[in-house]
Design an enzyme around this catalytic site. Structure first.
Site, mmCIF file in Angstrom:
data_model
loop_
_atom_site.group_PDB
_atom_site.id
_atom_site.type_symbol
_atom_site.label_atom_id
_atom_site.label_comp_id
_atom_site.label_asym_id
_atom_site.label_seq_id
_atom_site.Cartn_x
_atom_site.Cartn_y
_atom_site.Cartn_z
ATOM 1 N N HIS A 53 -7.281 -10.016 10.265
ATOM 2 C CA HIS A 53 -6.685 -9.042 9.347
ATOM 3 C C HIS A 53 -5.846 -9.825 8.338
ATOM 4 O O HIS A 53 -5.305 -10.891 8.680
ATOM 5 C CB HIS A 53 -5.715 -8.105 10.070
ATOM 6 C CG HIS A 53 -6.348 -7.166 11.044
ATOM 7 N ND1 HIS A 53 -6.345 -7.387 12.388
ATOM 8 C CD2 HIS A 53 -6.970 -5.983 10.856
ATOM 9 C CE1 HIS A 53 -6.957 -6.377 13.004
ATOM 10 N NE2 HIS A 53 -7.350 -5.511 12.099
ATOM 11 N N ASP B 189 -2.480 -10.410 9.871
ATOM 12 C CA ASP B 189 -2.388 -11.260 11.073
ATOM 13 C C ASP B 189 -1.845 -12.626 10.672
ATOM 14 O O ASP B 189 -1.246 -13.331 11.487
ATOM 15 C CB ASP B 189 -3.770 -11.507 11.702
ATOM 16 C CG ASP B 189 -4.364 -10.274 12.356
ATOM 17 O OD1 ASP B 189 -3.605 -9.347 12.673
ATOM 18 O OD2 ASP B 189 -5.603 -10.255 12.538
#
Ligand code: GLO
Ligand code: MG
Ligand code: MG
Length: 419
Positions: free
Chosen positions: A77, A80
């Site tokens: 992501h 992340d």
């Protein structure tokens, strides 16, 4: 057995893992298009009722560990690896450079990028909220992810619209919400076309991922089939760029047959990417390692995918249980998941080539005959009678698949005590 001292526990886990045998070398593992998500390895074991059980870990360590195990691809992501406040700013460039370095040093490639549109408070009313500012921000986020994806060499962008829904009905208009959501995807595809042209790279494959429940109470695009209808609705300006990232467990969660859901995606030419894990029907999203719950179903899924030439990534979207330590995440969770997948994939090849299954399938396809020149197409009883004995082969094929799964086709036998 005496209590095991803390400093001997890792050695015990490693010894028993080794004793399990059957593991593949990192070189062999790298031959499969298997990707390890940043978030799966970094997951700390926390949940609604659960405090974390593992310490935080950064992308440099995760990528290094994946490289050592032989997981050749990595997915992430945006948030992340890039803090929300750094997205689209100078700090993003510095992080992307560190990511490029970590990937190339460890022989790992970035296969997929995805935008987090469910965690931050800005998504409380979904990325397609009524407020135009939220929707503009959503466009910025998906476009930024596309740019990061091109920088990192990704081929896929995934969208999981888990917050596209509600707890209470009537406050939002589903038609508006879906139109607005399509606008964000259109913005991502448009930016992708520009960036790809500038960089001389192919455009990304944009993949929608459905989940029937969580985190909203009601989800507007709850299944892969709903997403196929959405892609074909006329709302997308580049429907040819958009396909699916089904997740095995997400199809099981609503009570569907993952293999049938995948077949429908294949028929539509939209099976771009696949999240692999395991779990239970009509339960929450437990994201257990592939093959630990439904190995026979998994074997069947892979027979379908191998039979029809699926060649996209298999993304290990699962959560190592909170009982597994951080040492265990890389010693047991990831290598064992990869190895179960490879074994099931190879077994699927065996099932496809199995002479018994092949002959039974050919016979079923040939159909039965009553000995006359042709069946009378108006005579239901005669047609049923002509096929009656052949249809027993359905159960025989299922039995053979279980034999293959259990190794009984290769002579594994159990000696039964007389008594
Ligand atoms: C959550 C989803 C999630 C997605 C990820 C990729 O249930 O499975 O992990 O796969 O956000 O977009
Ligand atoms: Mg997923
Ligand atoms: Mg899941």
């Amino acid at each position: 057995m005496k209590p095991v001292p803390i400093d001997q526990q890792q050695a015990l886990v490693s010894r028993l893992m080794h004793a399990c045998g059957g593991s593949y070398s990192p070189e062999t593992r790298r031959k499969y298009y298997i990707s390890g998500p940043q978030w799966a390895a970094a997951y700390q074991g926390q949940a609604l009722f659960h405090a974390p059980t593992r310490p935080a870990i950064g992308f440099e360590d995760v990528i290094r560990k994946y490289g050592e195990i032989g997981i050749g691809y990595w997915s992430t992501h945006d948030t992340d690896v890039i803090p929300t406040e750094a997205l689209g700013r100078d700090q993003q460039g510095e992080i992307v450079a560190r990511l490029q370095k970590a990937l190339s040093e460890n022989g790992v490639k970035c296969s997929m990028v995805t935008t987090e549109t469910f965690y931050h408070a800005v998504w409380a009313a979904s990325p397609a909220a009524e407020a135009p500012a939220v929707r503009e921000y959503a466009k910025f986020r998906v476009q930024n992810t596309v740019e990061v994806g091109h920088e990192l060499g990704a081929g896929f962008a995934v969208y999981w619209p888990g917050s596209l829904g509600y707890y209470v009905q009537g406050a939002i208009d589903e038609m508006d919400t879906l139109r607005w959501y399509a606008e964000a995807l259109n913005a991502a595809c448009d930016r992708d076309i520009e960036v790809a042209a500038k960089k001389g790279r192919p455009t990304l494959k944009h993949c929608l991922e459905a989940k029937p429940f969580e985190p909203q109470a009601e989800i507007l695009l709850p299944t892969s089939d709903a997403m196929l209808a959405f892609i074909a609705s006329g709302l997308l300006t580049h429907p040819e760029m958009v396909g699916l990232n089904p997740e095995y467990l997400h199809e099981l969660m609503w009570g569907g047959a993952p293999r049938a859901a995948l077949a429908r995606a294949l028929l539509a030419g939209k099976l771009f990417h696949f999240d692999i894990n395991d779990g239970y029907r009509l339960k929450h999203d437990v994201d257990i390692g592939v093959g630990l719950v439904n190995p026979l179903d998994w074997l069947n899924v892979l027979v379908l995918l191998r039979s029809h030439g699926y060649n996209g990534p298999f993304n290990l979207d699962y959560k190592p249980p909170r009982t597994t330590s951080q040492f265990g995440v890389f010693e047991v969770s990831f290598p064992s998941a990869v190895d179960r997948f490879i074994t099931l994939w190879e077994m699927a090849g065996e099932a496809i080539a199995d002479p018994i299954i092949k002959e039974a399938t050919d016979a079923l396809k040939a159909g039965g005959s009553d000995g006359n020149s042709g069946n009378d197409p108006r005579d239901a009883d005669a047609i049923a009678k002509a096929n009656r004995e052949l249809l027993t082969l359905h159960e025989l094929i299922a039995h053979r698949l279980v034999q293959i799964l259990l190794g009984l086709d290769r002579g594994r036998v159990f000696s039964i005590q007389k008594g």
